[in-house]
Design an enzyme around this catalytic site. Sequence first.
Site, PDB file in Angstrom:
ATOM      1  N   ASN A  98       0.865  -1.189   0.000  1.00 54.43           N
ATOM      2  CA  ASN A  98       0.000   0.000   0.000  1.00 54.43           C
ATOM      3  C   ASN A  98       0.901   1.238   0.000  1.00 54.43           C
ATOM      4  O   ASN A  98       1.733   1.403   0.899  1.00 54.43           O
ATOM      5  CB  ASN A  98      -0.893  -0.039   1.249  1.00 54.43           C
ATOM      6  CG  ASN A  98      -1.824   1.160   1.321  1.00 54.43           C
ATOM      7  OD1 ASN A  98      -1.403   2.289   1.103  1.00 54.43           O
ATOM      8  ND2 ASN A  98      -3.081   0.933   1.641  1.00 54.43           N
TER       9      ASN A  98
ATOM     10  N   HIS B  75       1.084   6.183   1.946  1.00 58.32           N
ATOM     11  CA  HIS B  75       1.847   7.104   2.788  1.00 58.32           C
ATOM     12  C   HIS B  75       3.081   7.691   2.116  1.00 58.32           C
ATOM     13  O   HIS B  75       3.692   8.608   2.656  1.00 58.32           O
ATOM     14  CB  HIS B  75       2.121   6.464   4.143  1.00 58.32           C
ATOM     15  CG  HIS B  75       0.811   6.207   4.848  1.00 58.32           C
ATOM     16  ND1 HIS B  75      -0.082   7.224   5.114  1.00 58.32           N
ATOM     17  CD2 HIS B  75       0.209   5.060   5.236  1.00 58.32           C
ATOM     18  CE1 HIS B  75      -1.166   6.717   5.683  1.00 58.32           C
ATOM     19  NE2 HIS B  75      -1.018   5.408   5.759  1.00 58.32           N
TER      20      HIS B  75
ATOM     21  N   HIS C 247      -5.415   3.769  -1.778  1.00 58.13           N
ATOM     22  CA  HIS C 247      -6.741   4.128  -1.263  1.00 58.13           C
ATOM     23  C   HIS C 247      -7.052   5.569  -1.662  1.00 58.13           C
ATOM     24  O   HIS C 247      -6.429   6.503  -1.156  1.00 58.13           O
ATOM     25  CB  HIS C 247      -6.716   3.981   0.269  1.00 58.13           C
ATOM     26  CG  HIS C 247      -8.028   4.252   0.949  1.00 58.13           C
ATOM     27  ND1 HIS C 247      -8.188   4.156   2.304  1.00 58.13           N
ATOM     28  CD2 HIS C 247      -9.251   4.609   0.461  1.00 58.13           C
ATOM     29  CE1 HIS C 247      -9.441   4.448   2.633  1.00 58.13           C
ATOM     30  NE2 HIS C 247     -10.103   4.732   1.522  1.00 58.13           N
TER      31      HIS C 247
ATOM     32  N   ARG D 113      -9.136   8.294  -1.050  1.00 56.62           N
ATOM     33  CA  ARG D 113     -10.124   8.690  -0.040  1.00 56.62           C
ATOM     34  C   ARG D 113     -10.966   9.848  -0.558  1.00 56.62           C
ATOM     35  O   ARG D 113     -10.531  10.625  -1.411  1.00 56.62           O
ATOM     36  CB  ARG D 113      -9.410   9.119   1.255  1.00 56.62           C
ATOM     37  CG  ARG D 113      -8.703   7.984   1.972  1.00 56.62           C
ATOM     38  CD  ARG D 113      -8.156   8.475   3.294  1.00 56.62           C
ATOM     39  NE  ARG D 113      -9.204   8.644   4.266  1.00 56.62           N
ATOM     40  CZ  ARG D 113      -9.478   7.773   5.252  1.00 56.62           C
ATOM     41  NH1 ARG D 113      -8.747   6.690   5.400  1.00 56.62           N
ATOM     42  NH2 ARG D 113     -10.451   7.993   6.083  1.00 56.62           N
TER      43      ARG D 113
ATOM     44  N   ARG E 171      -6.710  12.918   0.917  1.00 57.26           N
ATOM     45  CA  ARG E 171      -5.625  13.327   1.813  1.00 57.26           C
ATOM     46  C   ARG E 171      -4.272  12.738   1.417  1.00 57.26           C
ATOM     47  O   ARG E 171      -3.255  13.281   1.772  1.00 57.26           O
ATOM     48  CB  ARG E 171      -5.950  12.991   3.270  1.00 57.26           C
ATOM     49  CG  ARG E 171      -5.954  11.518   3.554  1.00 57.26           C
ATOM     50  CD  ARG E 171      -6.119  11.236   5.029  1.00 57.26           C
ATOM     51  NE  ARG E 171      -7.466  11.499   5.492  1.00 57.26           N
ATOM     52  CZ  ARG E 171      -7.980  10.961   6.592  1.00 57.26           C
ATOM     53  NH1 ARG E 171      -7.238  10.171   7.340  1.00 57.26           N
ATOM     54  NH2 ARG E 171      -9.212  11.215   6.962  1.00 57.26           N
TER      55      ARG E 171
ATOM     56  N   GLU F  41      -8.436   0.676  -3.344  1.00 62.09           N
ATOM     57  CA  GLU F  41      -9.172   0.663  -2.072  1.00 62.09           C
ATOM     58  C   GLU F  41     -10.072   1.884  -2.044  1.00 62.09           C
ATOM     59  O   GLU F  41      -9.624   2.992  -2.352  1.00 62.09           O
ATOM     60  CB  GLU F  41      -8.133   0.724  -0.950  1.00 62.09           C
ATOM     61  CG  GLU F  41      -8.632   0.193   0.355  1.00 62.09           C
ATOM     62  CD  GLU F  41      -7.589   0.366   1.439  1.00 62.09           C
ATOM     63  OE1 GLU F  41      -6.449  -0.063   1.239  1.00 62.09           O
ATOM     64  OE2 GLU F  41      -7.926   0.960   2.465  1.00 62.09           O
TER      65      GLU F  41
ATOM     66  N   THR G 163      -8.347   3.743   8.360  1.00 64.34           N
ATOM     67  CA  THR G 163      -9.576   2.943   8.333  1.00 64.34           C
ATOM     68  C   THR G 163      -9.810   2.286   9.698  1.00 64.34           C
ATOM     69  O   THR G 163      -8.960   1.574  10.197  1.00 64.34           O
ATOM     70  CB  THR G 163      -9.459   1.846   7.250  1.00 64.34           C
ATOM     71  OG1 THR G 163      -8.968   2.445   6.060  1.00 64.34           O
ATOM     72  CG2 THR G 163     -10.791   1.195   6.992  1.00 64.34           C
TER      73      THR G 163
ATOM     74  N   GLU H 174     -11.110  -9.303   2.844  1.00 62.09           N
ATOM     75  CA  GLU H 174      -9.842  -8.956   3.494  1.00 62.09           C
ATOM     76  C   GLU H 174     -10.142  -8.816   4.982  1.00 62.09           C
ATOM     77  O   GLU H 174     -10.973  -7.992   5.385  1.00 62.09           O
ATOM     78  CB  GLU H 174      -9.266  -7.655   2.926  1.00 62.09           C
ATOM     79  CG  GLU H 174      -7.956  -7.284   3.619  1.00 62.09           C
ATOM     80  CD  GLU H 174      -7.092  -6.311   2.854  1.00 62.09           C
ATOM     81  OE1 GLU H 174      -7.114  -6.327   1.603  1.00 62.09           O
ATOM     82  OE2 GLU H 174      -6.399  -5.515   3.508  1.00 62.09           O
TER      83      GLU H 174
ATOM     84  N   HIS I 128      -3.827  -4.481   7.649  1.00 61.61           N
ATOM     85  CA  HIS I 128      -3.970  -3.298   8.494  1.00 61.61           C
ATOM     86  C   HIS I 128      -3.070  -3.403   9.731  1.00 61.61           C
ATOM     87  O   HIS I 128      -3.271  -4.269  10.577  1.00 61.61           O
ATOM     88  CB  HIS I 128      -5.407  -3.037   8.955  1.00 61.61           C
ATOM     89  CG  HIS I 128      -5.594  -1.588   9.306  1.00 61.61           C
ATOM     90  ND1 HIS I 128      -5.998  -0.640   8.393  1.00 61.61           N
ATOM     91  CD2 HIS I 128      -5.349  -0.921  10.440  1.00 61.61           C
ATOM     92  CE1 HIS I 128      -6.025   0.539   8.964  1.00 61.61           C
ATOM     93  NE2 HIS I 128      -5.637   0.401  10.206  1.00 61.61           N
TER      94      HIS I 128
HETATM   95  N1  PXP Z   1      -5.827  -3.124   3.945  1.00 67.48           N
HETATM   96  C1  PXP Z   1      -6.821  -2.222   4.062  1.00 67.48           C
HETATM   97  C2  PXP Z   1      -8.177  -2.612   3.647  1.00 67.48           C
HETATM   98  C3  PXP Z   1      -6.555  -0.931   4.564  1.00 67.48           C
HETATM   99  O1  PXP Z   1      -7.555  -0.046   4.720  1.00 67.48           O
HETATM  100  C4  PXP Z   1      -5.231  -0.577   4.867  1.00 67.48           C
HETATM  101  C5  PXP Z   1      -4.926   0.814   5.316  1.00 67.48           C
HETATM  102  O2  PXP Z   1      -5.155   1.698   4.266  1.00 67.48           O
HETATM  103  C6  PXP Z   1      -4.239  -1.546   4.703  1.00 67.48           C
HETATM  104  C7  PXP Z   1      -4.565  -2.824   4.252  1.00 67.48           C
HETATM  105  C8  PXP Z   1      -2.814  -1.261   5.013  1.00 67.48           C
HETATM  106  O3  PXP Z   1      -2.696  -0.938   6.352  1.00 67.48           O
HETATM  107  P1  PXP Z   1      -1.320  -0.391   6.913  1.00 67.48           P
HETATM  108  O4  PXP Z   1      -1.008   0.858   6.165  1.00 67.48           O
HETATM  109  O5  PXP Z   1      -1.599  -0.183   8.347  1.00 67.48           O
HETATM  110  O6  PXP Z   1      -0.303  -1.469   6.651  1.00 67.48           O
END
Ligand code: PXP
Length: 255
Positions: free
Chosen positions: A12, A15, A48, A50, A54, A75, A106, A156, A199
Site C-alpha cells: 500500500n 503514505h 486508497h 479517499r 488526503r 481501495e 480505516t 480482506e 492493516h
Molecule cells: N488493507 C486495508 C483494507 C486498509 O484499509 C489498509 C490501510 O489503508 C491496509 C490494508 C494497510 O494498512 P497499513 O497501512 O496499516 O499497513
Amino acid sequence: MSLLPPIRLGLNIDHVATIRNARGGNYPDPVRAALIAVETDVDGITAHLREDRRHIRDDDMARLKLELTKPLNFEMAATQEMKAIALRVRPHACCLVPEKRQERTTEGGLDVIGQHNHLKPYIAELVAAGIRVSLFIEPDRKAIETAHALGAPVIELHTGTYCEAFAHGDHHRAEEELARLSTGAAIAGDLGLEVHAGHGLDFATAEKLAEIPEIRELNIGHFIIGEAIFIGLTQAIKQMRAAIDAGRARARPRS
Ligand code: PXP
C-alpha cells in the site's frame, strides 16, 4: 517447505503520497515507489483514494493503472463517486472499506450486514465490469457469511485489533485476536472465499498471519513505508517478504 500456496504481498503506497502532500508538490512520487516495489518483489500495489484525497489523488490512480505491470488494488469507500472512478480506471481489484472523514486511518471493518441492500447491486456492477471485489471486514462469522451472500469473491480480514494488542504487549488479547482471525479465515475458506488480510502489520505480525493456511494475500503499507526511511524501500520489502515466507513455511493445511 509449506504445502500451501505462497502468500502474495501487496504494498500500500498511500503514505508515500502523505509525505508528498505535506508540501503540496510532486515528490516523493507514489508511482515511483510502486514501480520500485514491483521491480523488487511485490505481487501487487494497493492505493486508497479517499473522499478527502488526503494522500492518493485521482491522477495517481490513473498513472498507476497506466504504468503498473502488476495488479492494482483500488481501495475505496462504496460511494457513487468512487464507483464511477473505478469503472473508468478499471483496476484488477477493488477493496471496499468503511470511511469516516475524521478518522486517522480505516477504523473497523465494513458494515456488510447494515449496508447489505446498498452493497448488493454495487458489488454486482463492479463484478460485471470484470473487477475482483474484496470486502474489508472483521473476522466475524456473520460478516463473513454476509460477504459471501453479497457475491464478493474475496474478503480482506481486518488485522488492526490484533496488531494493536501485539504492539501493546497484551499477549493474551493478541492470542485471542489471532485465533479469531484464524477461525474467520477457516469459515471463509469453507465458503470458497479467497482470504486476504491487512492493516497495521509489521514484520512480526505479518509472519504470524502467514501461518494461517487460508490467507492468500497480505496488504501492508504504513510499516513498510516507515521502515523504508531507515533501510530503504527495496530492503524493507525484501525483509517483509522473508518474514512472510518464514511464517508460511510453518503453516500447515487444516486437518
Ligand atoms: N488493507 C486495508 C483494507 C486498509 O484499509 C489498509 C490501510 O489503508 C491496509 C490494508 C494497510 O494498512 P497499513 O497501512 O496499516 O499497513
